[in-house]
Design a protein around this motif. Structure first.
Motif, PDB file in Angstrom:
ATOM      1  N   GLN A   4       0.852  -1.183   0.000  1.00  0.00           N
ATOM      2  CA  GLN A   4       0.000   0.000   0.000  1.00  0.00           C
ATOM      3  C   GLN A   4       0.889   1.234   0.000  1.00  0.00           C
ATOM      4  O   GLN A   4       1.525   1.546   1.012  1.00  0.00           O
ATOM      5  N   ALA A   5       0.901   1.931  -1.127  1.00  0.00           N
ATOM      6  CA  ALA A   5       1.718   3.138  -1.247  1.00  0.00           C
ATOM      7  C   ALA A   5       0.889   4.367  -0.905  1.00  0.00           C
ATOM      8  O   ALA A   5      -0.307   4.419  -1.204  1.00  0.00           O
ATOM      9  N   SER A   6       1.538   5.340  -0.307  1.00  0.00           N
ATOM     10  CA  SER A   6       0.871   6.588   0.046  1.00  0.00           C
ATOM     11  C   SER A   6       1.891   7.706   0.135  1.00  0.00           C
ATOM     12  O   SER A   6       3.103   7.459   0.090  1.00  0.00           O
ATOM     13  N   GLY A   7       1.382   8.933   0.256  1.00  0.00           N
ATOM     14  CA  GLY A   7       2.263  10.071   0.472  1.00  0.00           C
ATOM     15  C   GLY A   7       2.446  10.987  -0.715  1.00  0.00           C
ATOM     16  O   GLY A   7       3.111  12.012  -0.619  1.00  0.00           O
ATOM     17  N   GLN A  12       5.490  22.168  -5.020  1.00  0.00           N
ATOM     18  CA  GLN A  12       6.219  23.083  -5.891  1.00  0.00           C
ATOM     19  C   GLN A  12       7.652  22.608  -6.094  1.00  0.00           C
ATOM     20  O   GLN A  12       8.212  21.896  -5.250  1.00  0.00           O
ATOM     21  N   ALA A  13       8.227  23.001  -7.192  1.00  0.00           N
ATOM     22  CA  ALA A  13       9.622  22.664  -7.456  1.00  0.00           C
ATOM     23  C   ALA A  13      10.493  23.128  -6.295  1.00  0.00           C
ATOM     24  O   ALA A  13      10.306  24.218  -5.756  1.00  0.00           O
ATOM     25  N   GLY A  14      11.420  22.259  -5.921  1.00  0.00           N
ATOM     26  CA  GLY A  14      12.271  22.540  -4.774  1.00  0.00           C
ATOM     27  C   GLY A  14      11.734  21.988  -3.466  1.00  0.00           C
ATOM     28  O   GLY A  14      12.457  21.967  -2.457  1.00  0.00           O
ATOM     29  N   GLY A  15      10.503  21.541  -3.478  1.00  0.00           N
ATOM     30  CA  GLY A  15       9.887  21.005  -2.276  1.00  0.00           C
ATOM     31  C   GLY A  15      10.241  19.550  -2.037  1.00  0.00           C
ATOM     32  O   GLY A  15      11.032  18.949  -2.775  1.00  0.00           O
ATOM     33  N   SER A  16       9.640  18.996  -0.994  1.00  0.00           N
ATOM     34  CA  SER A  16       9.933  17.619  -0.590  1.00  0.00           C
ATOM     35  C   SER A  16       8.645  16.845  -0.354  1.00  0.00           C
ATOM     36  O   SER A  16       7.601  17.413  -0.027  1.00  0.00           O
ATOM     37  N   LEU A  17       8.753  15.548  -0.525  1.00  0.00           N
ATOM     38  CA  LEU A  17       7.679  14.621  -0.189  1.00  0.00           C
ATOM     39  C   LEU A  17       8.303  13.344   0.355  1.00  0.00           C
ATOM     40  O   LEU A  17       9.429  12.993  -0.015  1.00  0.00           O
ATOM     41  N   ARG A  18       7.559  12.670   1.215  1.00  0.00           N
ATOM     42  CA  ARG A  18       7.985  11.357   1.661  1.00  0.00           C
ATOM     43  C   ARG A  18       6.898  10.348   1.336  1.00  0.00           C
ATOM     44  O   ARG A  18       5.776  10.453   1.819  1.00  0.00           O
ATOM     45  N   ASN A  76       7.067  -2.752   8.924  1.00  0.00           N
ATOM     46  CA  ASN A  76       6.970  -3.342   7.577  1.00  0.00           C
ATOM     47  C   ASN A  76       6.731  -2.262   6.527  1.00  0.00           C
ATOM     48  O   ASN A  76       5.881  -2.410   5.635  1.00  0.00           O
ATOM     49  N   THR A  77       7.470  -1.190   6.650  1.00  0.00           N
ATOM     50  CA  THR A  77       7.249  -0.034   5.786  1.00  0.00           C
ATOM     51  C   THR A  77       8.568   0.426   5.171  1.00  0.00           C
ATOM     52  O   THR A  77       9.607   0.427   5.846  1.00  0.00           O
ATOM     53  N   VAL A  78       8.480   0.786   3.913  1.00  0.00           N
ATOM     54  CA  VAL A  78       9.606   1.366   3.194  1.00  0.00           C
ATOM     55  C   VAL A  78       9.240   2.797   2.825  1.00  0.00           C
ATOM     56  O   VAL A  78       8.086   3.085   2.488  1.00  0.00           O
ATOM     57  N   TYR A  79      10.208   3.668   2.907  1.00  0.00           N
ATOM     58  CA  TYR A  79       9.985   5.082   2.632  1.00  0.00           C
ATOM     59  C   TYR A  79      10.849   5.533   1.463  1.00  0.00           C
ATOM     60  O   TYR A  79      11.919   4.993   1.205  1.00  0.00           O
ATOM     61  N   LEU A  80      10.372   6.565   0.792  1.00  0.00           N
ATOM     62  CA  LEU A  80      11.180   7.252  -0.212  1.00  0.00           C
ATOM     63  C   LEU A  80      11.090   8.736   0.093  1.00  0.00           C
ATOM     64  O   LEU A  80      10.048   9.366  -0.114  1.00  0.00           O
ATOM     65  N   GLN A  81      12.178   9.255   0.621  1.00  0.00           N
ATOM     66  CA  GLN A  81      12.263  10.686   0.885  1.00  0.00           C
ATOM     67  C   GLN A  81      12.768  11.371  -0.368  1.00  0.00           C
ATOM     68  O   GLN A  81      13.843  11.041  -0.863  1.00  0.00           O
ATOM     69  N   MET A  82      11.993  12.316  -0.856  1.00  0.00           N
ATOM     70  CA  MET A  82      12.342  13.008  -2.089  1.00  0.00           C
ATOM     71  C   MET A  82      12.510  14.493  -1.799  1.00  0.00           C
ATOM     72  O   MET A  82      11.567  15.146  -1.337  1.00  0.00           O
ATOM     73  N   ASN A  83      13.695  14.987  -2.034  1.00  0.00           N
ATOM     74  CA  ASN A  83      14.004  16.398  -1.778  1.00  0.00           C
ATOM     75  C   ASN A  83      14.342  17.113  -3.073  1.00  0.00           C
ATOM     76  O   ASN A  83      14.682  16.479  -4.078  1.00  0.00           O
ATOM     77  N   ASN A  84      14.250  18.429  -3.021  1.00  0.00           N
ATOM     78  CA  ASN A  84      14.569  19.252  -4.195  1.00  0.00           C
ATOM     79  C   ASN A  84      13.870  18.714  -5.439  1.00  0.00           C
ATOM     80  O   ASN A  84      14.501  18.491  -6.483  1.00  0.00           O
ATOM     81  N   GLN A 117       0.383   9.255  -6.931  1.00  0.00           N
ATOM     82  CA  GLN A 117       0.713  10.320  -7.882  1.00  0.00           C
ATOM     83  C   GLN A 117       1.551  11.402  -7.210  1.00  0.00           C
ATOM     84  O   GLN A 117       1.175  11.922  -6.146  1.00  0.00           O
ATOM     85  N   VAL A 118       2.643  11.751  -7.856  1.00  0.00           N
ATOM     86  CA  VAL A 118       3.462  12.883  -7.431  1.00  0.00           C
ATOM     87  C   VAL A 118       3.464  13.901  -8.570  1.00  0.00           C
ATOM     88  O   VAL A 118       3.817  13.567  -9.701  1.00  0.00           O
ATOM     89  N   THR A 119       3.059  15.110  -8.253  1.00  0.00           N
ATOM     90  CA  THR A 119       3.028  16.178  -9.245  1.00  0.00           C
ATOM     91  C   THR A 119       3.853  17.345  -8.731  1.00  0.00           C
ATOM     92  O   THR A 119       3.598  17.842  -7.628  1.00  0.00           O
ATOM     93  N   VAL A 120       4.830  17.749  -9.516  1.00  0.00           N
ATOM     94  CA  VAL A 120       5.701  18.851  -9.136  1.00  0.00           C
ATOM     95  C   VAL A 120       5.452  20.017 -10.087  1.00  0.00           C
ATOM     96  O   VAL A 120       5.644  19.890 -11.294  1.00  0.00           O
ATOM     97  N   SER A 121       5.028  21.118  -9.540  1.00  0.00           N
ATOM     98  CA  SER A 121       4.739  22.298 -10.354  1.00  0.00           C
ATOM     99  C   SER A 121       5.961  23.203 -10.416  1.00  0.00           C
ATOM    100  O   SER A 121       6.741  23.284  -9.462  1.00  0.00           O
ATOM    101  N   SER A 122       6.094  23.884 -11.544  1.00  0.00           N
ATOM    102  CA  SER A 122       7.260  24.766 -11.719  1.00  0.00           C
ATOM    103  C   SER A 122       6.978  26.164 -11.220  1.00  0.00           C
ATOM    104  O   SER A 122       5.865  26.514 -10.887  1.00  0.00           O
TER     105      SER A 122
END
Length: 122
Positions: A4-7, A12-18, A76-84, A117-122
């Motif tokens: 089950q993926a979430s997050g 905005q560009a330059g932001g972060s999500l996990r 039992n969880t895996v994360y993906l930290q996404m920066n910049n 869904q990950v959407t990054v706006s410019s």
């Protein structure tokens, strides 16, 4: 194995999500966990992977330094930290499980989450 993926979301560009991927089911079937992404009109591509046994990580060269994969075995969880984040990171992100560790080919993963869904706006 169920994933089950979430997050995901709009950032905005330059932001972060996990992103998070909660897993259940046979442990040996998910010795290796990975994140992939697929943008509209493009093939699914490898982002990062982690060994649930050793914690060793594997990343796509293009995301090294911006994306970090980690795990919490107790949850039992895996994360993906996404920066910049950049607009070109816009995609549906999938987590996947494999009996193999450190593989980058999507064909090596037997179980897939529903995507977030990950959407990054410019």
């Amino acid at each position: 194995v169920q994933l089950q993926a979430s997050g995901g979301g709009l950032v905005q560009a330059g932001g972060s999500l996990r992103l998070s991927c909660a897993a259940s089911g046979r442990t040996f079937s998910r010795a290796g966990m990975g994140w992939f992404r697929q943008a509209p009109g493009k093939e699914r591509e490898f982002v990062a992977a982690i060994s649930m046994i050793t914690g060793n990580t594997y990343s796509a060269d293009s995301e090294k330094g911006r994306f970090t994969i980690s795990r919490d075995n107790a949850k039992n969880t895996v994360y993906l930290q996404m920066n910049n984040l950049k607009p070109e990171d816009t995609a549906v992100y999938y987590c996947a499980a494999s009996v193999r560790v450190g593989v980058k080919e999507s064909s090596s993963y037997n179980y897939w989450g529903q995507g977030t869904q990950v959407t990054v706006s410019s």
